[in-house]
Scaffold this motif. Sequence first.
Motif, short mmCIF file in Angstrom:
data_model
loop_
_atom_site.label_atom_id
_atom_site.label_comp_id
_atom_site.label_asym_id
_atom_site.label_seq_id
_atom_site.Cartn_x
_atom_site.Cartn_y
_atom_site.Cartn_z
N UNK A 73 0.78 -1.24 0.00
CA UNK A 73 0.00 0.00 0.00
C UNK A 73 0.82 1.29 0.00
N UNK A 74 2.14 1.21 0.13
CA UNK A 74 2.96 2.42 0.01
C UNK A 74 4.36 2.06 -0.47
N UNK A 75 5.00 3.04 -1.09
CA UNK A 75 6.30 2.84 -1.73
C UNK A 75 7.27 3.96 -1.36
N UNK A 76 7.73 4.02 -0.12
CA UNK A 76 8.65 5.09 0.30
C UNK A 76 9.96 5.08 -0.48
N UNK A 77 10.36 3.93 -0.96
CA UNK A 77 11.62 3.81 -1.70
C UNK A 77 11.58 4.50 -3.07
#
Length: 69
Positions: A8-12
């Motif tokens: 649900x999220x892609x900080x990278x």
Amino acid sequence: MSDCRGKDSWPELKGKKGDAAARTIEWENRFVDAVIVLEGSIVTADFRCDRVRVWVDTYGIVTRVPQIG
């Protein structure tokens, strides 16, 4: 905690090229469509499990952590 499926999220991906980030998001979570949005654009406030907004600057670089919404 949402009922959305998959990652649900892609900080990278913050700081990466937007088009490559969108491809990565759709590859890592087949339940979403990644939509590239220019920073400062007006968008709806509705929450959707099938959408990830990829906010980019005028150079096409991701400015925010992409996440489902």
